[in-house]
Write an enzyme that holds these catalytic residues in place. Structure first.
Site, PDB file in Angstrom:
ATOM      1  N   ASP A   1       0.858  -1.186   0.000  1.00 53.27           N
ATOM      2  CA  ASP A   1       0.000   0.000   0.000  1.00 53.27           C
ATOM      3  C   ASP A   1       0.890   1.231   0.000  1.00 53.27           C
ATOM      4  O   ASP A   1       2.094   1.143   0.227  1.00 53.27           O
ATOM      5  CB  ASP A   1      -0.928   0.005   1.217  1.00 53.27           C
TER       6      ASP A   1
ATOM      7  N   ASP B   1       1.391   4.977   1.649  1.00 52.01           N
ATOM      8  CA  ASP B   1       0.992   5.911   2.702  1.00 52.01           C
ATOM      9  C   ASP B   1       1.602   7.270   2.408  1.00 52.01           C
ATOM     10  O   ASP B   1       2.719   7.368   1.917  1.00 52.01           O
ATOM     11  CB  ASP B   1       1.481   5.419   4.067  1.00 52.01           C
TER      12      ASP B   1
ATOM     13  N   ASP C   1       9.201   3.872  13.403  1.00 47.27           N
ATOM     14  CA  ASP C   1       9.900   2.784  14.086  1.00 47.27           C
ATOM     15  C   ASP C   1      11.318   2.514  13.565  1.00 47.27           C
ATOM     16  O   ASP C   1      12.284   2.634  14.292  1.00 47.27           O
ATOM     17  CB  ASP C   1       9.046   1.509  14.112  1.00 47.27           C
TER      18      ASP C   1
HETATM   19  P1  ATP Z   1       3.887  -3.007   5.185  1.00 44.42           P
HETATM   20  O1  ATP Z   1       4.741  -3.152   4.004  1.00 44.42           O
HETATM   21  O2  ATP Z   1       3.570  -4.295   5.789  1.00 44.42           O
HETATM   22  O3  ATP Z   1       2.705  -2.116   4.983  1.00 44.42           O
HETATM   23  P2  ATP Z   1       4.802  -0.810   6.758  1.00 44.42           P
HETATM   24  O4  ATP Z   1       6.116  -0.508   7.388  1.00 44.42           O
HETATM   25  O5  ATP Z   1       4.333   0.114   5.681  1.00 44.42           O
HETATM   26  O6  ATP Z   1       4.851  -2.292   6.257  1.00 44.42           O
HETATM   27  P3  ATP Z   1       2.411  -0.027   8.091  1.00 44.42           P
HETATM   28  O7  ATP Z   1       1.714  -0.700   9.206  1.00 44.42           O
HETATM   29  O8  ATP Z   1       1.742   0.154   6.794  1.00 44.42           O
HETATM   30  O9  ATP Z   1       3.743  -0.867   7.893  1.00 44.42           O
HETATM   31  O10 ATP Z   1       2.931   1.356   8.649  1.00 44.42           O
HETATM   32  C1  ATP Z   1       3.272   2.458   7.817  1.00 44.42           C
HETATM   33  C2  ATP Z   1       4.392   3.283   8.436  1.00 44.42           C
HETATM   34  O11 ATP Z   1       3.985   3.812   9.685  1.00 44.42           O
HETATM   35  C3  ATP Z   1       5.653   2.494   8.757  1.00 44.42           C
HETATM   36  O12 ATP Z   1       6.509   2.405   7.660  1.00 44.42           O
HETATM   37  C4  ATP Z   1       6.257   3.280   9.888  1.00 44.42           C
HETATM   38  O13 ATP Z   1       6.976   4.392   9.417  1.00 44.42           O
HETATM   39  C5  ATP Z   1       5.048   3.778  10.627  1.00 44.42           C
HETATM   40  N1  ATP Z   1       4.667   2.870  11.712  1.00 44.42           N
HETATM   41  C6  ATP Z   1       3.790   1.846  11.663  1.00 44.42           C
HETATM   42  N2  ATP Z   1       3.667   1.248  12.836  1.00 44.42           N
HETATM   43  C7  ATP Z   1       4.483   1.906  13.676  1.00 44.42           C
HETATM   44  C8  ATP Z   1       4.797   1.781  15.057  1.00 44.42           C
HETATM   45  N3  ATP Z   1       4.239   0.817  15.790  1.00 44.42           N
HETATM   46  N4  ATP Z   1       5.672   2.652  15.592  1.00 44.42           N
HETATM   47  C9  ATP Z   1       6.234   3.628  14.863  1.00 44.42           C
HETATM   48  N5  ATP Z   1       5.992   3.800  13.565  1.00 44.42           N
HETATM   49  C10 ATP Z   1       5.135   2.955  12.969  1.00 44.42           C
HETATM   50 MG    MG Z   2       2.395   0.033   4.718  1.00 46.39          MG
END
Ligand code: ATP
Ligand code: MG
Length: 441
Positions: free
Chosen positions: A64, A66, A145
């Site tokens: 996705d 963001d 994170d």
């Molecule tokens: P995926 O590819 O599975 O979507 P992702 O890293 O994009 O992995 P998301 O849950 O979509 O995971 O989160 C989007 C962004 O938000 C992350 O890349 C990170 O920067 C931030 N984020 C998400 N969860 C946390 C957390 N628990 N603490 C700090 N930052 C977070």
């Molecule tokens: Mg994501």
């Protein structure tokens, strides 16, 4: 509103110009590009951020996209008629384009700066309860994170703003937490699970400094709301990297905090078949995701609870007043209650899951009426798939699988397993094809 020209770049950011990175607009969804451009034209800063940028740098296809912006949620809402505001703990805008949803989040701060308003609430354990204090892009980067997740792709000149050394970490193969690891895990223990999941998915090693505190902090997972653990379960086990994620969870001592009873069993010498069963189901789930076939959490939970249910059932049968069917039903109920206190599997999955477990003995009943009834049962398909896995690990005779595979040829194809999480496409009935395909997971 802020000027998004390079002069406004915070001193802390390293800027990687378009000529020095491989993130191309061709690999960003049209919906995400539309949102980025509309925000920019509205006078706001607009960045693709997080997993999207990271995955593109790694040459992966992002799940996705963001977006981060200095526009407040209400301002985003006003800019897009196809948007709505969601979330309490973490308020943001969803902009919808057909089936695709683009998440637009306002830069967040730690709640201690001058530029902030909104709300930021911390529990006495250090856990963040509300995270709606707006901030600068720099603050926003600091509260993400991992370094690899704090990369911002700037739509106004296609450069990447790197606040935490994420580009270098990615190219060196490190997944590294930003800031003091112990404090970051205490703020949000789910970050430990995310470390396991992202290292599995991305093939990055968890940096030793980020891995070290996990052993002593793993028990903080026990305090995470069970609904949030279910969300994390879906990301970990239903998006194509289940087997590797599970391996990481075990390695880091986190598995036992998600699945306490299964964890006690899998380590036992007499549980080889149970281990193999879990392994086969995870492998199978990953294969299905890779083939863009549907998967359901109901099936993996049935597999994970299979061991505890067998144990509990054996214990219950020592009390001779109980029939095997009663013991199985009670064992399934008890093992479910125990597990779902930790990870809240919604009822639309948990009830079918119990049925799938309880249907297993019926594969041994060959009376024609019973056979017909089972073939018509709405959980037949998923129960059959579990039975095939049990055959694969030597818990059920091959001949049982052969019987039921043949039995379906004379019947209308049973309905496919329901409550799939993806894809949401409608499925056609499959006519009279014999069912010898691998099990659904
Ligand atoms: P995926 O590819 O599975 O979507 P992702 O890293 O994009 O992995 P998301 O849950 O979509 O995971 O989160 C989007 C962004 O938000 C992350 O890349 C990170 O920067 C931030 N984020 C998400 N969860 C946390 C957390 N628990 N603490 C700090 N930052 C977070
Ligand atoms: Mg994501």
């Amino acid at each position: 509103m802020t000027d998004s020209s390079t002069s406004a770049v915070p001193a802390a950011a390293k800027i990687i110009p378009r000529s020095e990175h491989n993130v191309s607009r061709a690999n960003i969804s049209n919906a995400a590009l539309k949102v980025l451009y509309r925000l920019k034209d509205g006078g706001y800063q607009a960045f693709l951020v997080g997993g999207g940028v990271r995955d593109l740098l790694l040459g992966l296809r992002p799940k996705d996209f963001d977006i981060a912006t200095d526009a407040r949620p209400e301002e985003v809402r006003a800019l897009f008629s196809n948007s709505r505001l969601i979330g309490r703990r973490f308020r943001l805008a969803h902009v919808r384009f057909g089936r695709e949803i683009i998440e637009v989040a306002t830069f967040r701060g730690a709640g201690d700066g001058e530029s902030t308003d909104g709300e930021h609430v911390i529990h006495e354990s250090g856990r963040i309860l509300k995270d709606n204090a707006w901030g600068s892009i720099e603050e926003d980067a600091r509260r993400r994170d991992f370094t690899a997740n704090a990369l911002y792709y700037n739509v106004s000149d296609f450069s990447i703003w790197d606040f935490a050394g994420g580009v270098a970490d990615i190219s060196d193969g490190w997944l590294r937490l930003i800031g003091d690891p112990e404090q970051r895990y205490r703020e949000d223990p789910v970050r430990m699970l995310r470390a396991a999941r992202l290292s599995a998915k991305l093939g990055l090693r968890i940096h030793p400094d980020s891995a070290a505190p996990i052993a002593s902090l793993a028990e903080l997972i026990d305090g995470v709301p069970s609904a949030r653990l279910f969300d994390e379960f879906l990301k970990m086990f239903q998006t194509g990297y289940a087997r590797e994620s599970c391996r990481k969870l075990l390695e880091l001592g986190l598995f036992e905090h998600m699945f306490p009873e299964p964890a006690r069993l899998v380590v036992r010498d007499d549980q080889v078949a149970y281990r193999e069963l879990i392994d086969a189901a995870l492998t199978n789930t990953d294969e299905r995701v890779a083939q863009e076939r549907s998967v359901t959490p109901m099936f993996l939970f049935a597999v994970l609870l299979w061991g505890p249910v067998q144990q509990r059932m054996a214990a219950l049968l020592e009390d001779e007043s109980m029939s095997p069917a009663q013991a199985l039903a009670l064992a399934a109920a008890q093992a479910s209650d125990h597990q779902f206190a930790r990870i809240a599997l919604p009822r639309r999955f948990s009830l079918p899951m119990r049925e799938v477990l309880q249907l297993q003995p019926r594969f041994l009943d060959r009376r024609p009426r019973r056979v017909r009834a089972l073939l018509q049962h709405k959980r037949f398909r998923a129960a059959y798939d579990l039975m095939l896995l049990l055959v694969q690990v030597g818990q059920v005779e091959q001949e049982v699988a052969d019987f039921w595979t043949a039995a379906q040829e004379g019947e209308d194809a049973p309905p496919p397993a329901e409550e799939e999480t993806r894809p949401r496409r409608r499925r056609r009935r499959v006519g009279r094809r014999p069912r010898s395909t691998p099990p659904a997971a």
